[in-house]
Design an enzyme around this catalytic site. Structure first.
Site, PDB file in Angstrom:
ATOM      1  N   LYS A 169      14.850  69.766 103.161  1.00  0.00           N
ATOM      2  CA  LYS A 169      14.517  69.758 104.587  1.00  0.00           C
ATOM      3  C   LYS A 169      13.926  71.113 104.951  1.00  0.00           C
ATOM      4  O   LYS A 169      14.426  72.154 104.508  1.00  0.00           O
ATOM      5  CB  LYS A 169      15.782  69.475 105.408  1.00  0.00           C
ATOM      6  CG  LYS A 169      15.516  69.322 106.908  1.00  0.00           C
ATOM      7  CD  LYS A 169      16.784  68.924 107.664  1.00  0.00           C
ATOM      8  CE  LYS A 169      16.520  68.728 109.154  1.00  0.00           C
ATOM      9  NZ  LYS A 169      17.714  68.292 109.898  1.00  0.00           N
ATOM     10  N   SER A 224      17.332  64.195 112.872  1.00  0.00           N
ATOM     11  CA  SER A 224      16.157  65.007 112.652  1.00  0.00           C
ATOM     12  C   SER A 224      15.726  65.103 111.192  1.00  0.00           C
ATOM     13  O   SER A 224      14.613  65.523 110.916  1.00  0.00           O
ATOM     14  CB  SER A 224      16.415  66.413 113.190  1.00  0.00           C
ATOM     15  OG  SER A 224      17.450  67.041 112.448  1.00  0.00           O
ATOM     16  N   SER A 272      22.167  64.045 112.390  1.00  0.00           N
ATOM     17  CA  SER A 272      20.851  64.097 111.735  1.00  0.00           C
ATOM     18  C   SER A 272      20.823  63.839 110.237  1.00  0.00           C
ATOM     19  O   SER A 272      19.741  63.711 109.666  1.00  0.00           O
ATOM     20  CB  SER A 272      20.183  65.437 112.008  1.00  0.00           C
ATOM     21  OG  SER A 272      19.645  65.432 113.301  1.00  0.00           O
TER      22      SER A 272
END
Ligand code: GLN
Length: 484
Positions: free
Chosen positions: A76, A152, A176
């Site tokens: 990420k 997210s 998330s």
């Protein structure tokens, strides 16, 4: 190889059936071909990845490899990685090349010998549930490209679901990891707060942020989590406790496991078909020897409102560092210092981030602090106490991860409150600092459904066991999205 588990990849590498360079190239080629439609990765650097793969092959040949050495994964883009662009999904950091490694990255690269394939797209500063707030554009759900992958950690979820990477890292402040895992048919784990170091992980809401693995199965998550955890003196909230092997208890039978079903999670607010899939999963657990008991989390309806005071308050403080002075974006034209700050922040942040900064500054302001921030902190304590009470009657708590399957791109983008409600079942877990997981448990109209498992503090080993036994009895997690 594309759908192989981390264990299978590890065995293939150890047996020299494939090299890390070959394996990494396989995934890099797939990224090159499929990423233009999915937009899961924002940065790919073949040369850097292959350098890591070569180093991994040397370790394998020398017999100094760990269990995951040479396996490629996606990171990420919230984790600082030395020499890699680290954007956090924002224009503010679009050109920021990190001079150092986050602890998680350091552990994965230098210690475990994993190969990073690139940095994945995400909601700007991890604020969102659909990946639509990213400066780099939305990510598409591999199960239906007209739908969001969740957020997210939407880029990580789409990357793993489309097999652009065997596994990925994510972070979870209010859901998330779990919500995008649910929407993309993945297994994702948010550990107990403090188990994984936050050093070098760009801060959104520091008292809630926690990194964890996203992968196809609980076993893969356990292997990945093993490489991420450990005390870190550079993170003042990192917990100094003995490191565990999260694969140790995977096979434990579930006889006598007490599953708590919070009545607040089984009332209104969830799609009926999602609920039916969740109930079917719980019935499967009963076949595996578990019993169920109703529990109550009486303050859970306050979790979203409390979160949307606490998280923005912390974000407004954390994001004050982005001022155009030391690093990141700086407005090209200004007359004086004050104007430079103003224009930099006006141009560098997107709408959702600005909304949160304004809410945060407001709830922390003199005169409103007691009414909002302090009150939210009190509610946070009540929510944590609810879990303490519930865990007197059960070993794990189960319910839906998300109230719906993946929604359409644009469907909730104009209505922040609707978007915030995507995390109605996940946020309380962060407020309490507990570990939580999402596990694939079925489909509604071809779209995946996630079952949420919540454990007591430091029960990630138990959660992984509970998830793994279910995955041995079912094959939901073995269904793959078709993206060619
Ligand atoms: N969707 C929540 C938010 O927008 C949670 C995000 C997260 O966990 N990073 O704040």
């Amino acid at each position: 190889m594309i759908n192989a588990s981390l264990k299978q990849l590890s065995q293939a590498l150890a047996a020299k059936q494939i090299s890390s360079v070959e394996l990494s190239t396989l995934f890099l080629d797939r990224i090159e071909r499929l990423n233009p439609t999915l937009n899961a990765f924002v940065t790919v650097d073949r040369e850097k990845s292959l350098k890591m793969a070569i180093a991994a092959d040397v370790r394998i040949a020398a017999g100094t490899a760990g269990p995951l050495t040479g396996i490629p994964i996606a990171q990420k883009d919230i984790f600082c990685a030395e020499g890699w662009t680290t954007t956090c999904g924002s224009k503010m950091l679009a050109n920021f090349v990190s001079p150092y490694d986050a602890t998680v990255i350091h552990k994965m690269h230098a210690e475990a010998g994993l190969v990073s394939l690139g940095k994945t797209n995400m909601d700007e500063f991890a604020m969102g549930s659909s990946n639509e707030t990213s400066f780099f554009g939305p990510v598409r759900n591999p199960w239906d490209s007209s739908r969001v992958p969740g957020g997210s950690s939407g880029g990580s979820a789409a990357a793993v679901a489309a097999r652009l990477a065997p596994a990925a890292t994510g972070t979870d402040t209010g859901g998330s990891i779990r919500q995008p895992a649910a929407l993309c048919n993945l297994t994702g784990l948010k550990p107990t707060y403090g188990v994984v170091s936050r050093y070098g992980m760009i801060a959104f809401a520091s008292s809630l942020d926690q990194a964890g693995p996203m992968a196809a199965s609980a076993e893969d998550c356990a292997l990945l989590l093993n490489t991420m955890v450990g005390f870190d003196e550079r993170d003042s909230t990192s917990l100094d406790r003995p490191v565990e092997d999260y694969t140790r208890d995977l096979e434990k039978p579930l006889n006598g496991l007490r599953i708590g079903l919070p009545k607040e999670f089984f009332g209104e607010g969830c799609d009926a078909e999602v609920m039916a899939a969740v109930r079917a999963a719980i019935a499967e657990y009963e076949k595996l020897g578990a019993t169920t008991v109703e529990v109550s989390l009486p303050n859970s309806h306050l979790s979203v409102p409390a979160y949307y005071v606490i998280a923005p308050a912390e974000a407004s403080s954390n994001l004050s560092r982005f001022d155009g002075v030391r690093y990141g974006y700086r407005a090209p034209e200004y007359d004086n210092l004050e104007q430079m700050y103003e224009k930099t922040r006006a141009q560098g942040f997107g709408a959702e981030v600005k909304r949160r900064i304004m809410i945060g500054a407001y709830v922390l302001s003199h005169g409103y602090y007691d009414a909002y921030y302090l009150q939210a902190q009190r509610i946070r304590r009540l929510i944590a106490d609810d879990f303490v009470e519930a865990f007197k009657h059960c070993d794990v708590i189960m319910g839906p991860t998300s109230p719906s399957t993946a929604f359409k791109l644009g469907e909730k983008a104009a209505d922040p409150v609707q978007m915030y409600l995507s995390d109605i079942y996940t946020i309380a877990v962060n407020l309490a600092g507990l570990p939580g997981m999402s596990v694939p448990c079925g489909f509604v109209d071809g779209l995946p459904v996630g079952l949420q498992l919540i454990g007591n503090y430091f029960a990630e080993g138990q959660l992984l066991n509970v998830a793994h036994r279910y995955q041995q009895a079912t094959d939901w997690h073995q269904r793959w999205a078709v993206v060619e």
